[in-house]
Write a protein that holds these residues in place. Structure first.
Motif, PDB file in Angstrom:
ATOM      1  N   HIS A 153      35.004  33.913  81.375  1.00 54.33           N
ATOM      2  CA  HIS A 153      36.347  33.473  81.778  1.00 54.33           C
ATOM      3  C   HIS A 153      36.945  34.415  82.820  1.00 54.33           C
ATOM      4  CE1 HIS A 153      40.381  31.887  81.645  1.00 54.33           C
ATOM      5  NE2 HIS A 153      40.855  33.058  81.253  1.00 54.33           N
ATOM      6  N   ILE A 200      37.202  29.461  82.508  1.00 52.13           N
ATOM      7  CA  ILE A 200      36.754  28.480  81.516  1.00 52.13           C
ATOM      8  C   ILE A 200      37.861  27.438  81.355  1.00 52.13           C
ATOM      9  CG2 ILE A 200      36.124  28.110  79.097  1.00 52.13           C
ATOM     10  CD1 ILE A 200      35.055  30.921  79.012  1.00 52.13           C
ATOM     11  N   LEU A 237      40.919  34.928  77.397  1.00 51.19           N
ATOM     12  CA  LEU A 237      40.523  33.520  77.313  1.00 51.19           C
ATOM     13  C   LEU A 237      41.717  32.654  77.723  1.00 51.19           C
ATOM     14  CD1 LEU A 237      38.533  33.288  73.931  1.00 51.19           C
ATOM     15  CD2 LEU A 237      37.587  33.207  76.235  1.00 51.19           C
TER      16      LEU A 237
END
Length: 666
Positions: A438, A443, A476
């Motif tokens: 990421h 992502i 993330l």
């Protein structure tokens, strides 16, 4: 060389300052004292003082604190608890004291509130003391009053500042700073960090230049300036201080290191510069899915478990570690094996000696050889366990990390991480690779949802909160709930349009501007391949050798730029493109590198004329949120290459799996 020795001795002086602080607290408490230590504080405290020193200060007995069982107190005794400044630990201790406080203690508390202050009451009221490391927060007093223990328990705060672990390595041994700052957005640890940096400048003098990169770093320096002037040496021992936030270089903590000290931390638990070598349990086995670890357990069950040993990660205490700490693991393990063979041949010489020679040998050389043999065996055992735990996937993970850094086929990389999750089943290291992906390539929330579903099916759906925690730290993307599926339909429609899909992440932008990425990685963990060894030799001409030649840690590149820059223009050319870098000169307002170069040209500040090149080539690097041995090794390489001295300090030293583990519920 004299400056290096002087600075090193001054940094070791933190121990004496920490002793004086602790002595002031202990000597202010009258009566017969017993010390109850939180287990996590035992190893760091050993760097501050010994048990005999504590007994000289009035401590009669030392206990290990047990949250389930309280140590009974005699009437004339004072119990001193030393705990970390975490809410859960403090509340648990207050509950324990509530259950054990005698009616006499409570009655004396009431008498104190109503004006009675005789000698007997004052002794009873101060029967319990709690020393909080490193801070005693204001709400601790509120909790103390709410629990009905106000006046019965006295609170203290104690900060041992920096602990000298090794030459060029300092740690504050505060493992919850990353969790507070980046996962909870709680800035309460910053004042303690600022106080420790203040002590550093009292010891070593105030540097002419401070470079900060990140919000917490800038805030930390503001706190340091708010503390005001303080007595410091007229001549500084430090040329510049570099303070960097951990989130500005997550890659250095997520990548798998290739050096000996870094891989030791990948496998073994570390406490205050000491690792415990245990054949039955380590970081890799503890995070692996139990079903997948049955084969390892069955093979290990045939032999009796070896007694756990330890290695001090200090070059002065362990010369074998000192020789190999920043070498490539394959080279270090080969040298340890060679030393073991050499010692075996040395012992065999006894059979060929005459009686007189044997007496002399046993009296003079044998004790040293025996001690060396024990150290070699510990390192040999440690390297064998590292190979056993990592060799199966080491080459695959190294190749995967290199492709992630270079953003090669993002969807293929995501599928390989999914495959590793199923075949290897590591709780932290698989998430670590996903966070790195990421960071480098990005992502999509839909992709994260698929991975999170697979992850929770393996480890349990209680781990879903971990993805939210990692999103808080920017590791993330946010995990969208299923009810938002209808809102994602326009995104899928836009993806079909002929628009450019590539978007450079902040990490990629800074990595390209600072030339952190190096596209040459090869090598194996066991070093059996001769071609791999020749590759290593070429890689070790660059600080990227700590990551097998793929990536240069940000702090090492900052040190290199600062030591190489001969003018303000040269510094501005290298740093002006990186947003967020600030230069602080004495008491002047912070400047960007470009503004600094402009001021230098206009001669508006005469004190800047002799600043670059740096007259003192001693740098102090502080990473807010934890540092790694890969960063320490890269900075050590830069210091030797540039003829300088670089000291790396942080609140803790950890491996990448430890960083991910912070997101899991305790």
């Amino acid at each position: 060389m004299d400056l290096t020795l002087t600075l090193d001795k001054k940094l070791q002086g933190f121990q004496l300052i920490a002793q004086e602080k602790l002595q002031a607290i202990l000597c202010s408490i009258p009566g017969k004292k017993e010390l109850i230590l939180e287990p996590a504080l035992i190893k760091p405290l050993e760097h501050v003082c010994t048990a005999s020193w504590l007994k000289l200060k009035g401590i009669q007995r030392i206990y290990k604190h047990d949250a389930k069982q309280c140590i009974p107190r005699v009437d004339d005794q004072v119990h001193i608890y030393m705990i970390r400044s975490t809410l859960s630990t403090f509340q648990a201790l207050l509950s324990q004291l509530q259950a054990t406080a005698t009616p006499t203690d409570v009655a004396s508390d009431v008498l104190k509130m109503y004006g009675r202050n005789d000698a007997e009451t004052s002794i009873q009221v101060t029967a319990y003391h709690i020393i909080c490391v490193p801070s005693c927060y204001a709400y601790f007093q509120t909790l103390l009053e709410q629990s009905g223990l106000w006046g019965l328990v006295q609170l203290h705060h104690y900060n041992w500042d920096f602990i000298y672990l090794d030459q060029g390595v300092l740690s504050m041994e505060l493992p919850n700073v990353f969790e507070c700052l980046y996962l909870q957005q709680n800035t309460s640890p910053l004042p303690a960090l600022a106080q420790s940096l203040r002590i550093l400048q009292i010891l070593c003098g105030r540097p002419e230049l401070v470079v900060t990169f990140g919000n917490h770093s800038t805030q930390l320096l503001k706190m340091l300036q708010t503390l005001g002037d303080w007595p410091s040496p007229a001549k500084s021992e430090i040329g510049a201080i570099i303070i960097v936030d951990r989130d500005k270089d997550y890659a250095s903590s997520l990548l798998t290191p290739a050096i000996y000290s870094g891989l030791l931390l990948e496998v073994f638990q570390q406490r205050a510069g000491e690792i415990i070598i245990d054949n039955t349990t380590n970081k890799i086995r503890s995070q692996k899915l139990q079903v997948l670890d049955l084969k390892t357990e069955s093979t290990g069950s045939t032999a009796a478990p070896a007694k756990a040993s330890s290695i001090r990660m200090n070059s002065a205490c362990d010369e074998i570690y000192g020789d190999n700490r920043y070498k490539h693991f394959s080279q270090a393990s080969s040298l340890v094996r060679a030393q073991a063979k050499a010692l075996g041949l040395e012992v065999q010489k006894l059979s060929d000696m005459k009686l007189d020679e044997m007496h002399d040998y046993v009296a003079r050389k044998l004790p040293k050889i025996t001690e060396m043999k024990a150290k070699v065996l510990r390192h040999l055992n440690a390297s064998e366990i590292v190979i056993e735990m990592l060799a199966g996937n080491f080459r695959k993970v190294q190749s995967l990390e290199e492709d992630i850094l270079n953003n090669v086929s993002r969807k293929r990389l995501l599928s390989e991480i999914d495959e590793l999750l199923i075949t290897d089943g590591q709780r932290f290291n698989t998430l670590r690779l996903l966070c790195l992906l990421h960071l480098c390539a990005g992502i999509l929330p839909e992709e994260l949802q698929t991975f999170a579903r697979n992850y929770c099916n393996l480890f349990g759906h209680q781990e879903l909160v971990v993805f939210q925690q990692l999103a808080q730290a920017g590791l993330l993307p946010p995990l969208l709930p299923d009810k938002d599926k209808g809102q994602r339909a326009p995104t899928k429609l836009l993806s079909n349009l002929p628009l450019p899909k590539f978007k450079q992440t902040e990490f990629q932008a800074n990595a390209n501007r600072l030339k952190l990425l190096v596209s040459c990685a090869d090598g194996d963990i066991d070093g059996a391949d001769g071609h791999a060894e020749s590759k290593q030799a070429s890689q070790q001409a660059c600080p990227s050798f700590v990551f097998n030649g793929t990536y240069i840690p940000l702090v090492a590149q900052f040190c290199s730029i600062l030591l190489k820059s001969n003018s303000a223009d040269e510094l501005a050319n290298k740093l002006s493109m990186v947003e967020g870098v600030q230069l602080h000169l004495n008491k002047s307002p912070p400047l960007t590198p470009k503004a600094y170069a402009t001021q230098f040209k206009s001669h508006s500040c005469k004190s800047q004329t002799d600043l670059l090149p740096l007259r003192l080539r001693n740098l102090f690097v502080f990473v807010v949120g934890g540092s790694t041995y890969a960063e320490v090794g890269a900075c050590d390489f830069v210091s030797k290459l540039m003829g300088a001295q670089i000291t790396v300090a942080s609140d803790t030293l950890f491996a990448g799996s430890d960083l991910i583990a912070n997101a899991f519920p305790k």
